[in-house]
Every structure is written in C-alpha cells, then in structure tokens.
Design an enzyme around this catalytic site. Structure first.
Site, PDB file in Angstrom:
ATOM      1  N   GLY A 121      16.581  15.330   2.616  1.00 51.99           N
ATOM      2  CA  GLY A 121      17.746  14.445   2.621  1.00 51.99           C
ATOM      3  C   GLY A 121      17.969  13.786   3.969  1.00 51.99           C
ATOM      4  CD  GLU A 129      23.889   9.912   6.095  1.00 55.97           C
ATOM      5  OE1 GLU A 129      24.781   9.106   6.476  1.00 55.97           O
ATOM      6  OE2 GLU A 129      23.836  11.097   6.432  1.00 55.97           O
ATOM      7  CB  ILE A 186      -8.040 -10.659 -11.549  1.00 56.19           C
ATOM      8  CG1 ILE A 186      -8.544 -11.176 -10.194  1.00 56.19           C
ATOM      9  CG2 ILE A 186      -9.205 -10.362 -12.481  1.00 56.19           C
ATOM     10  CD1 ILE A 186      -9.273 -10.146  -9.350  1.00 56.19           C
ATOM     11  CG  HIS A 187      -5.334  -7.852 -15.466  1.00 57.04           C
ATOM     12  ND1 HIS A 187      -5.936  -7.370 -14.326  1.00 57.04           N
ATOM     13  CD2 HIS A 187      -5.583  -6.925 -16.432  1.00 57.04           C
ATOM     14  CE1 HIS A 187      -6.508  -6.199 -14.591  1.00 57.04           C
ATOM     15  NE2 HIS A 187      -6.317  -5.911 -15.862  1.00 57.04           N
ATOM     16  CD  GLU A 231       7.303   9.416   3.779  1.00 56.76           C
ATOM     17  OE1 GLU A 231       6.757   9.801   4.807  1.00 56.76           O
ATOM     18  OE2 GLU A 231       7.065   9.889   2.657  1.00 56.76           O
ATOM     19  CB  THR A 249      10.609  -1.140   6.657  1.00 58.82           C
ATOM     20  OG1 THR A 249      10.969  -1.268   8.044  1.00 58.82           O
ATOM     21  CG2 THR A 249      11.840  -0.723   5.867  1.00 58.82           C
ATOM     22  CB  SER A 250       5.948  -3.426   6.840  1.00 62.08           C
ATOM     23  OG  SER A 250       5.348  -2.947   5.659  1.00 62.08           O
ATOM     24  CD  GLU A 251       9.898  -5.504   7.709  1.00 60.84           C
ATOM     25  OE1 GLU A 251       9.882  -4.354   7.207  1.00 60.84           O
ATOM     26  OE2 GLU A 251       9.698  -6.534   7.040  1.00 60.84           O
TER      27      GLU A 251
END
Lengths: 248, 386
Positions: free
Chosen positions: B125, B128, B341-342, B367, B369-371
């Site tokens: 946990g 938040e 592609i689909h 976990e 962000t990319s930033e």
C-alpha cells in the site's frame, strides 16, 4: 513398489522438421527437444503409484548425451533416479528395446511404464518388444489403471469403446492420453534437479534390424489457378510466371 | 540470438515449464477472465502449487530460492500469454513478499512468508489518491497510542490487496515530521480483517482486468507496534528499494507483452492474405515485425544483464529505470503494431491483439511513470548537478 518408466526424447511437436543433408536423418539444428508426450503420462502414473504405495521411480532413456535434458525434467518432476543408456546415433526399435529390457532385468521392476508410442518415429514397437524380451505381459494404450493384489486392471481405448483387462505384475503398461494429467515440475524441484545424479552407462551393442533408407517431407500440393480464357489474361500469366513462379 | 544464450540448464527448464503452464493453464481462460473482469482464485492456487507465489524466498520460508534472473524469466513467460496473471505474480513477489523479506524481522518473516507457498497473497500500500509519483506526500497517518499505532487515510491502485486469498498489505504511513520539515514515513504490516481496515476491489479497468486492484481505507485502524516494518522513519527508503527491484518485474512484463504481441502479429501476418499474398511479405508489415524483433533482442539482453547485476548485489537504480522504460515502451510499440497488422480484427475481443494493446499501457504508468524513469536516469547521469 519398484517402478520403471522408459522415456524418449523427441522434437517438440511445434518444431518444423526438415530432412538432413544425408537424406536419412532429420536436420537436428535448432530443434527443441521434449519428453515424448505419451511418456509424460508414464512418469505421472509412476509418481502417483509411488505416492500411494511407496517405493522408487526410475526414469530410463536410450539416447545421446543430449537426452540428459529430459532426464533432468523427469528429476524435476521428482522421479528418484535417472539413467542414461548412451547410444550416440539414432538406433532402431530393436536396439532400444534390447537395452531397455537388459536394464529392466537388472533392477527387476514391479511395473514398467512407457508411452504408447514416441511421437518422432512412431514405430509403436517398444512395449511389445520389451515385454517379449522380458517374458512379461504388456497392456497397450491404457487410459485408466488400478493396481491391487499384485494385479493391474487397465482400461484400454479400443475402436469405438473401452476394453477392461487384467494382467499380473510385473507387466508393461503403455500409456494413452487421458490416463492422468502430468504435473508441472515445481520451481524448487527444478532448481534441485541439477544436483541430483544421472547414472550414465554405455549401451549394449546389438544388431539393428531395420535400416532407414531415406526420408522425405510431403510436397505441398498447390491448387491450380485459372486466370481466365481471353487474350487479355496472357499478360497476367506471363507476369506471374516471371514474378511469382520465377520460371521465365 | 539464441534464446537460451547465457542461461543455465535449470533456467531453461524453468522457462520451458512456465511457458507450458501459461499456454495450458492460463491461456485458455485469459480472454474470458479479462472480459468478465474476474480474478481467478483457482488459477492463482495452481500458480502457487508450482511455487510462483514464493519465487525468490529461500527454502526456510517454503520458497523456491530463485535467483533474480530466474524470477524475471517467470514473469516474462507469464506476460507473454497474459498481463493480468503476470501482474498478480510480479506484484505479489516484488511488492508483497519483497519488503517483508528484505526489511522484516525474523518473527514477522516466520509469521507471513511461509504462507505464500500455500497460495496466499500480500499487497503493497503505497499510492494514494493525492500521492502518486509524489510518494513522499503520503497523507495516510499513523499516530502512536501506547503499544499501538492508529492509522487513518486511504490507498489506491493496490494490486492483490482485496482477494479472498489476501492475508494483508504493507502500508506506508506518515508517523511524524523530520527535523528538516519533511514527512517521516514508516511501513506497517496490516492484516486483512483488522478492525478499521477495509478493502474494496476497483472495477472498470482498461487493463489487467483479471488481476485484483484495490482501494484500502483506514479509519482509526489500530496496529500493534510489533507490526512496524523495520525502524520508524525507514519507510521512504524501504519503498524506494522495493521499487528499484520491482521495476525489473515491470520490465519483464513489458518484454513478455512485446514477445506475445510479436508472435501473435507474425503468425497472423503469415496467414492473412491480401492482394493474393500473405501480408507479412509486404514491407509495410515486414518492417514493423523487424523493428519489434530488434527491440526484443536488445531488451532481452539488457534486462537479463541487469538481473545478473542484482544477483551480484550491485546497485541498479539507473539500469533498473532504463530496463523498465525501454521494455515498457517496446511493449507499447509492439502491441500497437500487433493491432495495426490485424487491421479491423485487431479491434475485436475475439483476438488477443487488443488485450496486449490494453495491458501494455499500465507498464508506462505503474511503479514509476515513464517520466519518473527519465527523471531517475537524468539524475543519475548528473543533469541536475550543476
């Protein structure tokens, strides 16, 4: 109970098989090998029998050094002992059966499990040959098995139904799909499998009765195509022969 | 490169086992569980049976004692088939078992860790409603009252925290103010069923729909002081350490997602014909697949090298961030191409393409962000030390 399980190393069923340069063997490059799926039922049945009655399960294979991989898998599934009978090249059923039988004579098992067939060469001869060499009953294509009072009661898949048979122990059970659900090796057992010994011995040299003369892969049948019947279709035909078939 | 390159025999057998398990046990049910947004206790128990809920815990806690390379292989193989089940395993091991194992005292470890092998989950946990990337701004408070701490506040987006087989969660709470004025954060072990602690499964997710995501509420929840994890004030450090390692499991999920999307796309492209030829023979398709394959080779080599660093106890703050960032962006690219592609079928739930596409999105958010990953990397290379 002293339980013997004979296993075979086969190319993964998803592998694309190609014929090797000699035209008599498969091209082994890049092939991923697994335990023949029917043999897995044998391992599982052996393990269950041991868990119920106590005893030991021994997995044995006749094959090259590479076959230690499938023995490790068997050890990860928790067989007690793994034995490699070393033969460097591919051998015919007679050779393998003779070696399995000689090993069985040594350890004198109460029951022997093997797959109904190995899914590579599909010669379907192993259970009968080994039983002949040992002079013990062989019950083939078994999908349900009960062991009690020194007897094996087996349900066999026959065309369109089931047959229930009884055989005295020791006997050979050839395993069919449906016999059980083979377990997945547990992670800790996989990690422990490397430290368990694999007994390696040289194969007893004996005649081979069958010689492979050649192998081939069925040619893909291609459906013919009709482009049309007018003069205007000729250009397209020429284009296809040139670009697609590449023969002109 | 050979997929078995640099792996031991056991690791290869492990990977093949998990691949088979994922194909045979998870794959047949993945689409339906995703559609129904249903967490499967049955599959989780099956995963526990082969040891997946105690991957790197040692034998004395009924664990499998896997090295980090092997653990990450497990996560990759699960994600290759289904993001939800990979999420259950990755979150439980990295975020659930991880902090208890690394920061708990022997008594705490003995109490909880051995139960995981029997099929019980643990949550972490941290996030938040008002504290996402800014985790230091945790609003949940813990106030000491004799032998107890009294928790108040709420947590959100907590994986595995409200299933029928969840034992509890590790909870980060503010326990005071540090001399510099910053919040003092500490972690607490809170069992499900503790009075004042309630959990609620979050619904209507875009992705990982067959995994459990929860809100946690604390209303005068009294937790004994023995349930503090490590020392008072260690919470922030524990959290960062947990996330450093956790990033590798998210990276593994990215790699697995990309691998699964790649195989799905390649198979489809070789069988789907347009203008008389398989679409894989058109460069527009072929080059997309070539790009994904290139990314997979790079990602696989890098990620497992970082795992080896971790197995040698080297610091992986920067490398973990790079692995997580690269693998999650690779999954983004691969699953996007897979849908493209689909064509129209890629938009339909009858195909796996759309699930890969939805499931990957979390990886660029969860976990860190990319930033935040770029922030970690830029800090480590000294951009701000001027």
């Amino acid at each position: 109970m002293n339980i013997l399980v004979c296993i075979s190393r086969v190319p993964d069923t998803a592998t694309r098989i190609l014929v090797g340069p000699d035209g008599k063997t498969i091209d082994t490059q890049g092939i991923k090998y697994v335990i023949s799926p029917y043999d897995e039922y044998g391992i599982e049945e052996g393990l269950r029998l041991k868990e119920k009655n106590g005893g030991t399960v021994t997995a044995v294979t006749v094959g090259s050094e590479g076959s230690t991989d499938i023995l490790r898998t068997a050890l990860a599934m928790c067989v007690d002992k793994a034995v490699l009978i070393k033969a460097d090249t591919h051998k015919d059923s007679y050779f393998v059966a003779k070696n399995l039988a000689e090993y069985a004579k040594e350890i004198n098992p109460d029951i022997i499990f093997m797959g109904r067939q190995s899914v590579d060469y599909d010669s379907l001869q192993m259970p009968s040959m080994v039983s002949e060499f040992l002079g013990i009953p062989s019950v083939s294509v078994v999908s349900k098995l009960t062991i009690a009072d020194g007897k094996a009661t087996a349900e066999r898949d026959v065309e369109g139904g089931k047959e229930i048979v009884e055989a005295s122990l020791p006997c050979i059970i050839s395993c069919q799909k449906g016999l059980n659900e083979p377990r997945y090796p547990k992670l800790p057992d996989i990690m422990k499998a490397k430290s368990k010994p694999i007994e390696t011995r040289e194969a007893i040299q004996t005649d081979e009765k069958v010689t492979v003369l050649g192998m081939s892969i069925p040619l893909k049948q291609r459906a013919g195509r009709i482009l049309g019947d007018g003069d205007g279709d000729i250009d397209e035909l020429v284009r296809l022969l040139h670009e697609e078939a590449k023969i002109i | 490169m050979d997929i078995n390159r640099n792996f031991t025999g056991e690791q290869i057998l492990l990977r093949d086992t998990i691949r088979k398990f994922a194909e045979e046990v998870i794959k047949p049910k993945a689409r339906e569980l995703d559609e129904k947004e249903e967490f499967s206790v049955e599959i989780t128990k099956q995963m526990a049976e082969i040891g997946l809920l105690a991957c790197f815990l040692p034998d004395k806690y009924n664990g499998c004692g896997l090295d980090y390379v092997s653990y990450i292989m497990v996560v990759e193989e699960l994600a290759r088939v289904d993001g939800s089940h990979a999420a259950t395993i990755a979150a439980h091991n990295s975020l659930g078992a991880g902090p208890l194992y690394y920061y708990g005292n022997e008594e705490q470890k003995k109490k909880y860790l051995p139960k995981f092998a029997d099929g019980y989950l643990w949550g972490f946990g941290l996030t938040e409603p008002e504290a996402g990337s800014d985790a230091g701004n945790t609003q949940t408070t813990a106030v000491q009252d004799g032998d107890y701490w009294v928790l108040n506040g709420a947590k959100i987006f907590i994986t595995n925290a409200s299933t029928d087989i969840t034992l509890g969660s590790t909870v980060l709470a503010c326990t005071g103010t540090k001399p510099g004025g910053k919040k003092e954060l500490s972690c607490f072990i809170v069992e499900n069923g503790t009075p004042g602690f309630t959990t609620k499964a979050m619904k209507n997710k875009l992705m990982w729909r067959a995994s459990n995501t929860s809100e946690l509420y604390f209303e005068d929840c009294r937790v004994h002081k023995d349930n503090m994890l490590g020392k008072r004030g260690d919470g922030f450090h524990q959290m960062l350490g947990t996330l450093d390692n956790g990033r590798l499991s998210i990276a593994a999920m990215g790699l697995g997602n990309a691998q699964g999307a790649f195989e799905t796309a390649l198979n489809y492209a070789k069988t789907r014909k347009q203008f008389g030829k398989p679409i894989s023979t058109y460069q527009a398709t072929a080059f997309k697949l070539a790009d994904i394959d290139m990314g997979l080779e790079m990602a696989r080599n890098y990620l497992y090298e970082v795992c080896r660093m971790l197995d040698r106890n080297e610091n992986i703050t920067k490398e973990g961030a790079i692995a997580k960032l690269y693998c999650s962006e690779l999954a983004h690219m691969a699953s996007n191409h897979c849908v493209q592609i689909h064509g129209g079928y890629g938009l339909m739930k009858e195909y796996d393409a759309e699930r890969f596409y939805r499931d990957q999105k979390l990886l660029e958010i969860g976990e860190g962000t990319s930033e935040i990953q770029r922030l970690v990397i830029s800090r480590m290379i000294g951009c701000f030390d001027v």
